[in-house]
Design a protein around this motif. Structure first.
Motif, PDB file in Angstrom:
ATOM      1  N   GLY A 175      11.658  -4.582  -4.628  1.00  7.11           N
ATOM      2  CA  GLY A 175      10.871  -3.799  -3.736  1.00  7.11           C
ATOM      3  C   GLY A 175       9.631  -3.922  -3.394  1.00  7.11           C
ATOM      4  N   LEU A 176       8.697  -4.233  -4.407  1.00 11.14           N
ATOM      5  CA  LEU A 176       7.468  -4.270  -4.101  1.00 11.14           C
ATOM      6  C   LEU A 176       6.932  -5.516  -3.675  1.00 11.14           C
ATOM      7  N   PHE A 177       7.488  -6.615  -3.899  1.00  8.20           N
ATOM      8  CA  PHE A 177       6.907  -7.982  -3.514  1.00  8.20           C
ATOM      9  C   PHE A 177       7.706  -8.732  -2.528  1.00  8.20           C
ATOM     10  N   LEU A 178       8.917  -8.645  -2.392  1.00  9.63           N
ATOM     11  CA  LEU A 178       9.941  -9.380  -1.759  1.00  9.63           C
ATOM     12  C   LEU A 178      10.075  -8.476  -0.447  1.00  9.63           C
ATOM     13  N   ALA A 179      10.284  -7.166  -0.605  1.00 11.63           N
ATOM     14  CA  ALA A 179      10.811  -6.343   0.611  1.00 11.63           C
ATOM     15  C   ALA A 179       9.304  -6.449   1.623  1.00 11.63           C
ATOM     16  N   ALA A 239       9.116   4.785   7.111  1.00 12.68           N
ATOM     17  CA  ALA A 239       8.888   3.283   6.623  1.00 12.68           C
ATOM     18  C   ALA A 239       7.450   3.226   6.307  1.00 12.68           C
ATOM     19  N   ARG A 240       6.550   3.662   7.190  1.00 12.73           N
ATOM     20  CA  ARG A 240       4.977   3.717   7.008  1.00 12.73           C
ATOM     21  C   ARG A 240       4.777   4.154   5.604  1.00 12.73           C
ATOM     22  N   ALA A 241       5.159   5.406   5.325  1.00 18.35           N
ATOM     23  CA  ALA A 241       4.904   6.260   3.943  1.00 18.35           C
ATOM     24  C   ALA A 241       5.308   5.369   2.561  1.00 18.35           C
ATOM     25  N   VAL A 242       6.472   4.601   2.931  1.00 19.22           N
ATOM     26  CA  VAL A 242       7.045   3.856   1.636  1.00 19.22           C
ATOM     27  C   VAL A 242       6.187   2.634   1.402  1.00 19.22           C
ATOM     28  N   VAL A 243       5.728   1.909   2.512  1.00 19.67           N
ATOM     29  CA  VAL A 243       5.076   0.721   2.416  1.00 19.67           C
ATOM     30  C   VAL A 243       3.821   1.120   1.776  1.00 19.67           C
ATOM     31  N   LEU A 244       2.966   2.172   2.223  1.00 15.79           N
ATOM     32  CA  LEU A 244       1.656   2.443   1.636  1.00 15.79           C
ATOM     33  C   LEU A 244       1.977   3.035   0.330  1.00 15.79           C
ATOM     34  N   ALA A 245       3.085   3.698  -0.031  1.00 18.58           N
ATOM     35  CA  ALA A 245       3.211   4.237  -1.340  1.00 18.58           C
ATOM     36  C   ALA A 245       3.338   2.781  -2.448  1.00 18.58           C
ATOM     37  N   ALA A 246       4.085   1.670  -1.912  1.00 16.14           N
ATOM     38  CA  ALA A 246       4.467   0.565  -2.770  1.00 16.14           C
ATOM     39  C   ALA A 246       2.832  -0.125  -2.880  1.00 16.14           C
ATOM     40  N   ASP A 247       2.284  -0.226  -1.863  1.00 19.46           N
ATOM     41  CA  ASP A 247       0.809  -0.763  -2.005  1.00 19.46           C
ATOM     42  C   ASP A 247       0.157  -0.133  -2.897  1.00 19.46           C
ATOM     43  N   ALA A 248       0.127   1.182  -3.166  1.00 19.63           N
ATOM     44  CA  ALA A 248      -0.416   1.991  -4.289  1.00 19.63           C
ATOM     45  C   ALA A 248      -0.393   1.493  -5.626  1.00 19.63           C
ATOM     46  N   PHE A 249       0.886   0.780  -5.812  1.00 22.70           N
ATOM     47  CA  PHE A 249       1.092   0.342  -7.393  1.00 22.70           C
ATOM     48  C   PHE A 249       0.704  -0.966  -7.768  1.00 22.70           C
ATOM     49  N   ALA A 287      10.077   1.447  -5.236  1.00 29.70           N
ATOM     50  CA  ALA A 287      10.385  -0.039  -4.884  1.00 29.70           C
ATOM     51  C   ALA A 287      11.800  -0.247  -4.529  1.00 29.70           C
ATOM     52  N   GLU A 288      12.653   0.649  -5.167  1.00 31.71           N
ATOM     53  CA  GLU A 288      13.887   0.620  -4.716  1.00 31.71           C
ATOM     54  C   GLU A 288      14.560   1.368  -3.476  1.00 31.71           C
ATOM     55  N   THR A 289      13.615   2.311  -3.236  1.00 30.59           N
ATOM     56  CA  THR A 289      13.753   2.996  -1.669  1.00 30.59           C
ATOM     57  C   THR A 289      13.613   2.068  -0.735  1.00 30.59           C
ATOM     58  N   LEU A 290      12.504   1.134  -0.754  1.00 26.89           N
ATOM     59  CA  LEU A 290      11.952   0.147   0.149  1.00 26.89           C
ATOM     60  C   LEU A 290      12.858  -0.922   0.296  1.00 26.89           C
ATOM     61  N   ARG A 291      13.427  -1.421  -0.870  1.00 27.23           N
ATOM     62  CA  ARG A 291      14.540  -2.627  -0.954  1.00 27.23           C
ATOM     63  C   ARG A 291      15.524  -2.031  -0.205  1.00 27.23           C
ATOM     64  N   VAL A 292      16.146  -0.906  -0.578  1.00 30.22           N
ATOM     65  CA  VAL A 292      17.285  -0.407   0.120  1.00 30.22           C
ATOM     66  C   VAL A 292      17.018  -0.578   1.649  1.00 30.22           C
ATOM     67  N   GLY A 314       5.109  14.603  -4.158  1.00 30.88           N
ATOM     68  CA  GLY A 314       3.924  13.640  -4.085  1.00 30.88           C
ATOM     69  C   GLY A 314       3.810  13.249  -2.790  1.00 30.88           C
ATOM     70  N   ILE A 315       2.986  13.463  -1.720  1.00 32.87           N
ATOM     71  CA  ILE A 315       3.235  13.262  -0.393  1.00 32.87           C
ATOM     72  C   ILE A 315       3.340  11.829  -0.108  1.00 32.87           C
ATOM     73  N   GLY A 316       4.443  11.329   0.535  1.00 33.63           N
ATOM     74  CA  GLY A 316       4.519  10.060   1.185  1.00 33.63           C
ATOM     75  C   GLY A 316       5.040   9.199  -0.196  1.00 33.63           C
ATOM     76  N   SER A 317       5.665   9.614  -1.259  1.00 34.82           N
ATOM     77  CA  SER A 317       5.926   8.799  -2.280  1.00 34.82           C
ATOM     78  C   SER A 317       7.400   9.395  -2.814  1.00 34.82           C
ATOM     79  N   VAL A 318       7.713   8.789  -3.882  1.00 36.85           N
ATOM     80  CA  VAL A 318       9.011   9.171  -4.404  1.00 36.85           C
ATOM     81  C   VAL A 318       8.699   9.495  -5.816  1.00 36.85           C
ATOM     82  N   SER A 319       9.401  10.411  -6.589  1.00 43.40           N
ATOM     83  CA  SER A 319       8.913  11.015  -7.861  1.00 43.40           C
ATOM     84  C   SER A 319       9.726  10.173  -8.756  1.00 43.40           C
ATOM     85  N   GLU A 320       9.458  10.313 -10.096  1.00 47.20           N
ATOM     86  CA  GLU A 320       9.865   9.605 -11.122  1.00 47.20           C
ATOM     87  C   GLU A 320      11.234  10.108 -11.454  1.00 47.20           C
ATOM     88  N   THR A 321      11.345  11.493 -11.624  1.00 46.42           N
ATOM     89  CA  THR A 321      12.550  12.117 -11.896  1.00 46.42           C
ATOM     90  C   THR A 321      12.845  13.360 -11.123  1.00 46.42           C
TER      91      THR A 321
END
Length: 635
Positions: free
Chosen positions: A315-319, A274-284, A625-630, A598-605
């Motif tokens: 995912g990026l703004f509402l979650a 959870a910590r990783a995905v929030v910080l990953a979202a902030d990066a974008f 974003a979709e990982t965080l939203r789910v 990509g440490i702490g993040s999710v790849s494109e493909t």
């Protein structure tokens, strides 16, 4: 905290394939690998974006190479570089005791017998400003640390060689100004001025791109340190108009403040993922034109793409609860509407309106924002613009995008363009043109009409027109898209295309079940779609299809040909989870993947075939974003 020990750090097949990212909140970043080896042309300690233009980035400080002089007088190089021919020298990665990612920030620790040296770095949020701290953790006596500054100034997508002039370097207090574009500063500066020729970036070579460049050693910082003491170096490009002024903030302070900010962002996260995905979202989320927030689609090479932004919005703004930033982003994007179409990207150097789906995702994002926040003022402000979107689609707009009066469905297509998210081209020819009536476009159209109707009804306005349009489109969708007459049947990917209806089994149809106002919302999902699922998300094409591509590898043409022909797209885990009412347990494979590439993040493909090796951008907005939203169960 993520920790890798010497067996990963010291093995380039492992450590150099795991990348870290420290964004600056303005579109730039620092980026590299666990082992310290630059494997991409995009890797560097200071990659600066032009203000408000995150796609326009320049590599500035490529590396800061530590050289340690021990109490015995022996010198040890702690950096790692690869050169033409594949020679790796120096091999400082073999001296790494560990690599940590703590609060989203990287930290390396080298051990040379009793001597331990640690490096940390961070960036000032909202500014192209780097702080790097080297600390002598332990030593039997004083040591000398020299930091060689390898610089350049070139487009992040290119390379620079000694065939041209060296970067212009002008001495300044405690350092130098490079190309009148960025500044480096620290203790004991000594100019050098020497080419390091033939630096190789192995990941670019694997991608079939130019893989060699030359780097300019502008000079070095030097300090004698007792155990426990540090040397601090900074580099910045955010004051490009006033580089004669020393804007040092203190590298230690930069790191400490970045750590505190990241901890504040993740204070309520339940676990490491959870910590990783929030910080990953902030990066974008970055500052865009005119200061409004924008979204970088992926690091290291993408800028802002409206399709990715709107698909990522929930995912990026509402979650995350970043409602104010989201509101301003939606307002700014509404200002780009032209002929009923949202501007897509300016990555190519000019604003383009060339998608059929970005605008429909925009309708979805606005309704989800208002439903989730109760922001009726925003609904009232943007509804007139949304009415123009519907009117333009009814009348017809660019690239043949229009509502077919015969059935109320959206059709589209023009020679040489690919307007859906499956937009790859080779030599200008679309791989999946999907001309006609794509399934997800029409699911988005039905959903968008429902979204506008819901917004109008919230405000007490007449929504009968939208209900009529939606009822007709929904009835046509239910009649036209199912394959065969089974009660629970998969859908055509496109109907009324140039070659007729396309029965290819693709995950695009998931949107018919997943969207809140989708045409098949709440109905059973055909089992065939479940066969597309991998640990990292659905494949983009049925593996039994003759056009299926098992791997997404090779040169640009090979990769683009496979891009949507079976390649896994993690962002589709969101529509899949919604369609099948799956909970966060569906994310277990993606959560494991957080520490793989990509440490702490999710790849494109990822490759369509096992073991589904990651490809594309290591850090991708809609995947995160979709990982965080789910995870947070936000629709």
């Amino acid at each position: 905290m993520v920790v890798f020990g010497p067996q990963v750090c010291g093995d380039l097949s492992l450590g150099a394939t795991r990348e870290w990212l420290v964004p600056d909140g303005a579109g730039g970043y620092a980026m590299g690998t666990v082992s310290g080896l630059r494997t991409r042309r995009y890797h560097g300690l200071l990659v600066a974006a032009e203000p408000g233009r995150p796609a326009r980035r320049h590599l500035a400080l490529a590396a800061l190479d530590p050289v340690l002089t021990l109490p015995s007088g022996a010198t040890v190089e702690l950096a790692a570089h690869e050169w033409a021919g594949g020679v790796v020298s120096p091999q400082g990665h073999t001296l790494l005791e560990r690599f940590d990612l703590v609060d989203g920030l990287p930290r390396w620790r080298w051990r040379i017998g009793p001597v331990v040296v640690e490096r940390e770095l961070a960036m000032i949020h909202g500014r192209s400003h780097l702080g790097v701290v080297h600390r002598v953790v332990s030593a039997p006596g004083p040591v000398t640390l020299t930091l060689k500054a390898l610089v350049t100034w070139r487009d992040a997508h290119g390379e620079r060689t000694a065939g041209g002039p060296p970067p212009h370097v002008a001495s300044s207090a405690g350092g130098a100004v490079v190309e009148r574009a960025f500044r480096i500063a620290g203790p004991g500066w000594e100019p050098i001025g020497e080419w390091y020729r033939g630096a190789r970036t192995r990941a670019e070579e694997e991608r079939g791109l130019a893989a060699h460049e030359d780097l300019w050693c502008a000079g070095q910082f030097r300090a004698e340190l007792q155990p426990g003491e540090s040397v601090e170096v900074e580099a910045w490009a955010d004051d490009a108009g006033d580089l004669t002024t020393d804007h040092r903030r203190g590298a230690r302070r930069v790191v400490d403040r970045a750590r505190a900010r990241n901890r504040a962002l993740t204070h309520d996260a339940a676990d490491a993922a959870a910590r990783a995905v929030v910080l990953a979202a902030d990066a974008f989320v970055v500052a865009g034109p005119q200061g409004a927030p924008d979204v970088v689609a992926g690091y290291p090479w993408f800028g802002a793409w409206s399709r990715d932004t709107m698909t990522s919005y929930a995912g990026l703004f509402l979650a995350t609860g970043w409602y104010d930033e989201g509101r301003e982003l939606l307002r700014a994007y509404a200002g780009t509407l032209s002929e009923g179409m949202l501007a897509n990207t300016a990555d190519t150097g000019q604003t383009e309106h060339n998608t059929v789906d970005a605008t429909l995702w925009f309708l979805h994002a606005i309704e989800r924002h208002v439903a989730g926040t109760g922001d009726d003022d925003l609904a009232a402000e943007l509804l007139p613009a949304l009415d123009t979107v519907v009117a333009a689609h009814l009348a017809g707009t660019r690239y043949g995008i229009r509502v077919d009066p015969a059935d109320g469905l959206v059709t589209q297509g023009a020679p040489g363009v690919a307007l859906t998210w499956m937009d790859a081209r080779v030599d200008g020819v679309p791989i999946t043109p999907r001309a006609g009536k794509p399934v997800e476009v029409n699911a988005l159209w039905v959903n968008g009409l429902g979204a506008i109707a819901a917004l109008k009804e919230r405000l007490g306005r007449d929504a009968s027109g939208e209900h009529r349009l939606r009822a007709r489109a929904q009835a046509s969708f239910e009649r036209r898209f199912p394959i065969g007459d089974r009660p629970v049947a998969p859908l055509h990917d496109v109907v009324d295309g140039p070659a007729g209806d396309d029965p290819a089994l693709r995950p695009n149809q998931l949107l018919a079940w997943s969207l809140p106002f989708g045409p098949l919302r709440g109905r059973p999902v055909p089992p065939e779609l479940c066969e597309l699922l991998t640990p990292l998300g659905p494949r983009s094409l049925d593996p039994s299809d003759p056009a299926f591509a098992a791997v997404h590898r090779g040169g640009p043409a090979e990769r683009d040909a496979a891009y949507h022909q079976g390649t896994v797209w993690p962002w589709l885990i969101g529509p899949y989870a919604d369609a099948l009412s799956a909970g966060p347990e569906i994310l277990r494979g993606i959560e494991a993947h957080l520490w793989e590439w990509g440490i702490g993040s999710v790849s494109e493909t990822a490759d369509g075939a096992p073991p589904h090796r990651a490809t594309g951008c290591p850090f991708q907005a809609w995947s995160v974003a979709e990982t965080l939203r789910v995870r947070r169960k936000v629709e």
